[in-house]
Design a protein around this motif. Sequence first.
Motif, short mmCIF file in Angstrom:
data_model
loop_
_atom_site.label_atom_id
_atom_site.label_comp_id
_atom_site.label_asym_id
_atom_site.label_seq_id
_atom_site.Cartn_x
_atom_site.Cartn_y
_atom_site.Cartn_z
N ARG A 168 -10.37 -6.96 -1.33
CA ARG A 168 -9.03 -6.99 -1.92
C ARG A 168 -8.66 -8.39 -2.42
O ARG A 168 -8.99 -9.39 -1.80
CB ARG A 168 -7.99 -6.50 -0.92
N ARG B 284 2.92 0.73 -4.13
CA ARG B 284 1.98 0.60 -5.25
C ARG B 284 2.66 0.55 -6.62
O ARG B 284 2.02 0.72 -7.64
CB ARG B 284 0.96 1.76 -5.26
N GLN C 125 -1.32 2.91 -8.53
CA GLN C 125 -2.28 3.59 -7.67
C GLN C 125 -3.09 2.61 -6.81
O GLN C 125 -4.19 2.92 -6.38
CB GLN C 125 -3.25 4.44 -8.51
N SER C 126 -2.51 1.43 -6.55
CA SER C 126 -3.22 0.44 -5.74
C SER C 126 -2.24 -0.57 -5.18
O SER C 126 -1.18 -0.84 -5.78
CB SER C 126 -4.28 -0.27 -6.58
N THR D 90 0.81 -1.22 0.00
CA THR D 90 0.00 0.00 0.00
C THR D 90 0.84 1.27 0.00
O THR D 90 0.47 2.27 -0.61
CB THR D 90 -0.92 0.00 1.23
N TYR E 146 -6.35 -2.64 -1.77
CA TYR E 146 -6.82 -1.28 -1.65
C TYR E 146 -6.05 -0.37 -2.62
O TYR E 146 -4.82 -0.45 -2.74
CB TYR E 146 -6.61 -0.81 -0.21
N ALA E 147 -6.69 0.47 -3.47
CA ALA E 147 -8.08 0.81 -3.33
C ALA E 147 -8.94 0.24 -4.47
O ALA E 147 -10.16 0.38 -4.46
CB ALA E 147 -8.22 2.32 -3.35
N HIS E 148 -8.35 -0.43 -5.45
CA HIS E 148 -9.11 -0.83 -6.62
C HIS E 148 -9.73 -2.23 -6.50
O HIS E 148 -10.78 -2.49 -7.11
CB HIS E 148 -8.22 -0.78 -7.87
N ASN E 149 -9.06 -3.14 -5.77
CA ASN E 149 -9.57 -4.50 -5.57
C ASN E 149 -9.90 -5.20 -6.89
O ASN E 149 -10.97 -5.79 -7.06
CB ASN E 149 -10.82 -4.49 -4.69
N HIS F 166 -4.66 -6.67 -7.20
CA HIS F 166 -4.60 -5.45 -6.39
C HIS F 166 -5.57 -5.51 -5.22
O HIS F 166 -6.67 -6.09 -5.31
CB HIS F 166 -4.94 -4.23 -7.26
#
Length: 544
Positions: free
Chosen positions: A490, A425, A444-445, A422, A465-468, A463
Motif C-alpha cells: 500500500r 474509499r 474502490q480503494s 478503507t 488496499y486493494a489497488h496499491n 491508494h
Amino acid sequence: MSALWHLNVVASYARNSKSRERREFVLPCISRFLDEVYENVDKMAQFGFENDIHSILKLDMPITNAPMARWQRKASSSNTSALSGLSPGKSANVSLSSSKTPSKTPGKNKKQTPSKMGGDRFIPIRNSKQMDVATFLLTKENEPADTNPSVTSETQKAWSVSLNGYNVEDAKILHLGGKPLNAPEGYQNNLKVLYTQTATPASIKKSRYISSTPDRILDAPDLRNDFYLNLLDWSSRNFLAVALHNSVYLWDATQGDIILLMKMEREEDYICSLAWTKEGSYLAVGTSDCKVQLWDVENQKRLRSMASHTARVGSLSWNDHILSSGSRSGHIHHHDVRVADHHISTLTSHTQEVCGLKWSPDGRYLASGGNDNLVCIWPRAQEGSAGNDSQLIRCWSEHQGAVKALAWCPWQPNILASGGGTSDRHIRIWNVNSGSCISSLDTQSQISSLVFAPNYKELVSAHGYAHNNVVVWKYPSLSKVAELNGHDDRVLSLTLSPDCSTVATVAADETIRLWKSFEMDPIKKKAKERMVKSTSSVIHQSIR
C-alpha cells in the motif's frame, strides 16, 4: 458551243470544196459570222463573270458552293429517316430538294437536351437529401408534443426504419456538426479532398505522454507501515525528506546527495510526521514522544523542541510563522515559533487521532481530518486567543472512514479535496464558502494521500488496499487520466516536487518512487518562471 462546232465543220467543208464560186461566197460569210460570234461570246463571258462578282458582293443571294445550313442538314436527315421508315409497298411524296425554303424559321424547331444520355454535367437527385422528410420535420416542430407515454422513442424509431428505411429523426438537410455522411457505394468524387474527416495540424490537440514506469526508485529501509503517519515531504529548495523509523534522511534531488539530518536518542521512539516551511529552510519533525522539533537544514542543527501534546504528533502544517500540529489525542495545537511561549491555542473538535492537517494556500483556513471520520475547517489562528470549538467554521461527516488525505486547490483556494479510508474509499470535493459537497467519486480503494497538480489541473491520489497504486484524475470532472502501478504494497503518502512536474510516493514495500508525469511545455514553463517572484524568508531572522 455545239453551234460553233457545226460552223467550223461547214467552214472546213467549204475550204475543201472544188467549186470556186462556192468557196468564194461561203467562206467570207462564215468568216464574218464567226467573228461576230466570237465577239459576242467574249462579251457574254465578261458579263457573266461580272454578274457572279456582284452576286457575291451583294450577300443577299444564296452561295451556291457553300456548305448546307444546319437547318437544311436537319431537314434532310429527318426526311431521310422518314423515307427509310416507310413500308416498301407504299409511296411517299417527300421533297428531297435542299434549296427549298423551309416552312419554319430556322432554329425554332430544336429538340430539348436529353436528360440521361449525352449530358455534359451531373445534376444530383434531390431525393437523396430527403427534402420531403426535412420539410415534415420542420412543420412537426410547431405541433404540440405527444404526451402518450405508451409510444416510446424506441417504438417510433422502429416504425420509422420499417416505413422509410431510415430513422426520421436523423434526416437533415444540413449537417452542422458530427461526422459527415458516407457517400453512396461506388460513388467517386474527384473533390473528395474537400470532404474529409482528417483534422488539420493546427486543430490537432497534442496529448501528453504519461509513463507507466517511475523515473527513479529510492530505497527506504525500516519505513514504518502506519496509515496514520505522514513520513514524506518535498521542500521548495528541492530536498526530499523521509522518516525511516527514528531517523530523518534528506535526498538532494538536484545533486543526488543523501544526508542524515537527525536520529532520535531512544531506539523505541520513532518519527511520526514531517513538514517543510514555505521557504524550505526549516523542517518540523513530530515524534512519538509527544514533541515537535524544529531543524535548520542548512546548518543541520536543531533549533528548538516544543512540548505541549500528550500523545504522538502524527500531522503538521505551516502557515507563515504558525505551526499547527495534530495529535493522537484529537487535539490540534497552534505554535508561534518566534516566541518562547510557543503554544498559543488548542482546537478540540476531534475525538480521535488527527491524521490529516493542511492550511489553505491563502492562509485563511485550516482543514483537519481524523480517525473519527470528520473533516473540520478552522479559521486563521489569532494571537493571544484561546482556541475552542466555537471557532469551527465547517464540519462534514459524510465520510465513512478515517480522513487522512486532504488537499487544497492551488488555483481555487476555497476548494478542498478529501479522501476516506478503507471503509469509505471516496474522494469528495468541498466548497468551503458554501459548505456543499461539489462532487464525490468512489475509487474502490483506500485513499491515503491527495495532492493537486497545477500544471495540468489534475488531482493525484495514493491508494492502499486493494489497488496499491497512484491514480491521476482530471479536475473537476474526476475522470481517470492514468494509473501508476509499481508498488508492491500500500502507498502511504505522496508529495509534489517544487516545479510540480514530479510526484514522489512512499509505500510499505520500503521504496520511494518518483513519477515524472506533469512536465510542462517548455514555452509555458519559461512564461511561468518569469511570473514567479522570489520571496524573502519571514522566519529566517525571527526564529529563536
